[in-house]
Design an enzyme around this catalytic site. Sequence first.
Site, PDB file in Angstrom:
ATOM      1  N   PHE A   1      26.327 -36.203-111.265  1.00 22.05           N
ATOM      2  CA  PHE A   1      24.985 -36.295-110.676  1.00 22.05           C
ATOM      3  C   PHE A   1      24.785 -35.060-109.803  1.00 22.05           C
ATOM      4  O   PHE A   1      25.726 -34.344-109.471  1.00 22.05           O
ATOM      5  CB  PHE A   1      24.795 -37.601-109.893  1.00 22.05           C
TER       6      PHE A   1
ATOM      7  N   ASP B   1      19.883 -44.151-115.434  1.00 21.69           N
ATOM      8  CA  ASP B   1      20.815 -44.387-114.330  1.00 21.69           C
ATOM      9  C   ASP B   1      20.049 -44.894-113.114  1.00 21.69           C
ATOM     10  O   ASP B   1      19.114 -44.242-112.640  1.00 21.69           O
ATOM     11  CB  ASP B   1      21.541 -43.090-113.983  1.00 21.69           C
TER      12      ASP B   1
ATOM     13  N   TYR C   1      18.623 -47.689-104.550  1.00 19.82           N
ATOM     14  CA  TYR C   1      17.383 -46.951-104.818  1.00 19.82           C
ATOM     15  C   TYR C   1      16.152 -47.799-104.513  1.00 19.82           C
ATOM     16  O   TYR C   1      15.061 -47.263-104.362  1.00 19.82           O
ATOM     17  CB  TYR C   1      17.334 -46.480-106.273  1.00 19.82           C
TER      18      TYR C   1
ATOM     19  N   ASN D   1      14.713 -30.331-120.041  1.00 19.06           N
ATOM     20  CA  ASN D   1      16.094 -30.723-119.775  1.00 19.06           C
ATOM     21  C   ASN D   1      16.749 -31.400-120.970  1.00 19.06           C
ATOM     22  O   ASN D   1      17.976 -31.466-121.049  1.00 19.06           O
ATOM     23  CB  ASN D   1      16.147 -31.645-118.555  1.00 19.06           C
TER      24      ASN D   1
ATOM     25  N   ARG E   1       9.424 -30.566-117.280  1.00 13.60           N
ATOM     26  CA  ARG E   1      10.837 -30.309-117.012  1.00 13.60           C
ATOM     27  C   ARG E   1      11.725 -31.376-117.646  1.00 13.60           C
ATOM     28  O   ARG E   1      12.847 -31.090-118.062  1.00 13.60           O
ATOM     29  CB  ARG E   1      11.081 -30.206-115.505  1.00 13.60           C
TER      30      ARG E   1
ATOM     31  N   ASN F   1      31.804 -41.647-106.757  1.00 12.81           N
ATOM     32  CA  ASN F   1      32.217 -41.002-105.506  1.00 12.81           C
ATOM     33  C   ASN F   1      33.649 -41.337-105.095  1.00 12.81           C
ATOM     34  O   ASN F   1      33.991 -41.255-103.915  1.00 12.81           O
ATOM     35  CB  ASN F   1      31.256 -41.375-104.360  1.00 12.81           C
TER      36      ASN F   1
ATOM     37  N   GLY G   1      18.084 -39.802-114.208  1.00 10.56           N
ATOM     38  CA  GLY G   1      18.307 -40.429-112.919  1.00 10.56           C
ATOM     39  C   GLY G   1      17.024 -40.940-112.296  1.00 10.56           C
ATOM     40  O   GLY G   1      15.978 -40.281-112.387  1.00 10.56           O
TER      41      GLY G   1
ATOM     42  N   ASN H   1       8.801 -34.557-113.386  1.00 10.48           N
ATOM     43  CA  ASN H   1       7.810 -33.693-114.024  1.00 10.48           C
ATOM     44  C   ASN H   1       8.031 -33.728-115.532  1.00 10.48           C
ATOM     45  O   ASN H   1       9.124 -33.415-116.005  1.00 10.48           O
ATOM     46  CB  ASN H   1       7.952 -32.267-113.474  1.00 10.48           C
TER      47      ASN H   1
ATOM     48  N   SER I   1      14.246 -35.299-113.040  1.00 18.73           N
ATOM     49  CA  SER I   1      12.975 -34.668-112.733  1.00 18.73           C
ATOM     50  C   SER I   1      11.880 -35.632-113.135  1.00 18.73           C
ATOM     51  O   SER I   1      11.955 -36.247-114.202  1.00 18.73           O
ATOM     52  CB  SER I   1      12.811 -33.345-113.489  1.00 18.73           C
TER      53      SER I   1
ATOM     54  N   HIS J   1      29.313 -48.037-106.095  1.00 21.87           N
ATOM     55  CA  HIS J   1      28.550 -46.832-105.781  1.00 21.87           C
ATOM     56  C   HIS J   1      29.300 -45.871-104.855  1.00 21.87           C
ATOM     57  O   HIS J   1      29.238 -44.652-105.025  1.00 21.87           O
ATOM     58  CB  HIS J   1      27.220 -47.225-105.124  1.00 21.87           C
TER      59      HIS J   1
END
Length: 324
Positions: free
Chosen positions: A217, A51, A56, A281, A277, A168, A23, A274, A272, A118
């Site tokens: 998500f 994604d 964004y 993941n 991570r 959603n 994401g 990082n 993430s 969205h």
Amino acid sequence: MSLGTHLTMKLNDGHFMPILGFGTSAATKVANSKVEEATERAIGAGYRHIDSAYIYQNEEEVGRALQKKMADGTVTRDDLFFTTKLWSTCLRPEFVQTILERSLKKLQLSYVDLCLIHFPVALKFGEELLPKDTQGRLIFDQVDLCATWEAMEHCKEAGLTRSIGVSNFNRRQLELIINKPGLRHKPVCNQVECHPYLNQSKLLNFCKSKDIVLVAFGALGFDIEKEWVMKNFPVLLRDPVIKAIADKHGRTPAQVALRYQLQRGLVVLAKSFNEKRMRENLQVFDFQLTAEDMETLDSLDRNVRYYQQTDFCDDPNYPFFDEY
């Protein structure tokens, strides 16, 4: 890391979606350059499902990251599965294709693999992402979601997107699209918040019955830096039950939360920036949660929704008042 067919899910239109995605949403205080760098790192680490979304406001940077990783030979366009989403200010059918084409230009792509509505609430069309009146109230728009869907179908048939879906949406709104007279293309997926505190079991069962993939998500809980996330709820990855299962398997709580969704048959997004991570993941395909683990994680469901979009609750299409 090769993303072969064993790590993808077949969609109802015949295309394949990698079951683990990256994401690109970020808090507004995070510089877009950081999102660009993170997307490059994610592709380098092995993510092939990226994604994104119009709202964004980082499509140019994400697009540059894609172009860099294609230019250096890490991936080809065919290796990537790329998702974007039409925001609520873009749902009038006459604007759908124009907005998608604008996103494609920013991304430097000729097509996306998946385009989603969205959120099922429409706002006044314009450059403001959250248009408000002089009293500071959101300006809603009356848009026929079926007409928006027809415009999405046209974009698919024009080759601007390979697949189309929603995000959603509740069951009632999904049925509105599925039962639309003259439907040419069914939604391939519904992307929703989903994690052990909000396991969406009823919506998952409904989507499976209609051959619609549920995409999770917020699978790792909430990002405290994001302004639009509810802060007064327990932190998912600190849950002692999840931590105990993680310790038993020699894994991280995040890996357990992701593995839980994969074993339920969802596609899951991990976010993430990082690098350590990010790589952790990805390591969710070489262990299995037991049936007892899955039952225990199911029992954590408490209808905690971190992403509520409460500003939209005055609109009749607000999706979260329904049970599912």
